[in-house]
Design a protein around this motif. Structure first.
Motif, PDB file in Angstrom:
ATOM      1  N   LYS A  73     -10.097   2.396  -5.271  1.00 17.99           N
ATOM      2  CA  LYS A  73      -8.717   2.692  -4.479  1.00 17.99           C
ATOM      3  C   LYS A  73      -7.601   2.422  -5.570  1.00 17.99           C
ATOM      4  CE  LYS A  73     -11.244   2.996  -0.584  1.00 17.99           C
ATOM      5  NZ  LYS A  73     -11.539   4.416   0.007  1.00 17.99           N
ATOM      6  N   ASP A 106      -9.932   7.138  -5.237  1.00 16.81           N
ATOM      7  CA  ASP A 106      -9.277   7.794  -4.152  1.00 16.81           C
ATOM      8  C   ASP A 106      -7.930   7.441  -4.542  1.00 16.81           C
ATOM      9  OD1 ASP A 106      -8.349   8.956  -1.872  1.00 16.81           O
ATOM     10  OD2 ASP A 106      -8.943   6.987  -0.699  1.00 16.81           O
ATOM     11  N   TRP A 156      -3.892   7.269  -3.616  1.00 15.80           N
ATOM     12  CA  TRP A 156      -2.959   7.455  -2.405  1.00 15.80           C
ATOM     13  C   TRP A 156      -1.455   7.132  -3.078  1.00 15.80           C
ATOM     14  CZ3 TRP A 156       0.032   6.326   1.721  1.00 15.80           C
ATOM     15  CH2 TRP A 156      -0.310   6.897   2.746  1.00 15.80           C
TER      16      TRP A 156
END
Length: 207
Positions: free
Chosen positions: A169, A199, A201
């Motif tokens: 993340k 991922d 973000w």
């Protein structure tokens, strides 16, 4: 990869740069563009048109079912004589772009397999060695291949197609005045996101 590459260039600095031509179908334009850039970075002269290929040049085939279907037809009329003239010689290198990429040890590593995106630096290094006519088991280069492959095994092997829940993340924190730089970073991470490695973000994803 970059460290190993400098050693290859140094080893062959007394010779002319190797030359190659990429034979492909239009569907592989994106990978071909990436390969051209990486091979030129490795000191390889990539010929941009079939008519400019010399007899001693390598022909690198980006092999896919679409290529195999197009080869007997008129779609590859300029490339076909070049491939046939080098058939069963070292001047013809076929790169497999489809198949199952699975974690493996160096002894099971298939030279010319580009079906696993995470394995790309290892496959690219093998391709560069082939173009520079350097044997894989040559004393000075076998350890380089081993080190590069071990690094892949320890970091990226098995991550191709990983699900999002196992992704690393990454949250991108930035000032909105730096939106342009943030977008550059998002672009650089796109390949890792597609493979499920990260991922990324950021606040623009808030609905």
């Amino acid at each position: 990869y970059e460290v190993q590459l400098t050693k290859v260039k140094g080893y062959r600095r007394d010779r002319a740069a190797p030359r190659c031509y990429l034979s492909r179908v239009p569907e592989e334009a994106e990978l071909a563009e990436k390969l051209v850039g990486d091979l030129r970075e490795a000191g390889v002269h990539v010929v941009d048109h079939a008519a400019k290929v010399l007899p001693e040049d390598f022909v690198v085939v980006l092999d896919t079912p679409a290529y195999q279907k197009a080869f007997p037809s008129d779609a590859l009329t300029e490339d076909k004589p070049l491939v046939l003239a080098r058939f069963d010689t070292r001047q013809l290198i076929s790169l497999a772009l489809t198949g199952n990429g699975v974690p493996h040890e160096l002894k099971d590593c298939l030279a010319g397999s580009f079906c696993d995106e995470t394995h790309y630096p290892v496959s690219l290094f093998d391709l560069v060695l082939n173009l520079y006519v350097i044997e894989f088991d040559l004393k000075g280069f076998a350890p380089l291949r081993q080190a590069l492959h071990e690094q892949w095994e320890q970091t990226l092997a098995g991550t191709n197609g990983a699900d999002e829940s196992s992704s690393l993340k990454v949250f991108i924190s930035y000032a909105h005045e730096d939106e342009e730089f943030k977008e550059e970073l998002v672009t650089m991470l796109a390949g890792l996101r597609r493979r499920g490695i990260v991922d990324a973000w950021q606040d623009r994803r808030i609905e």
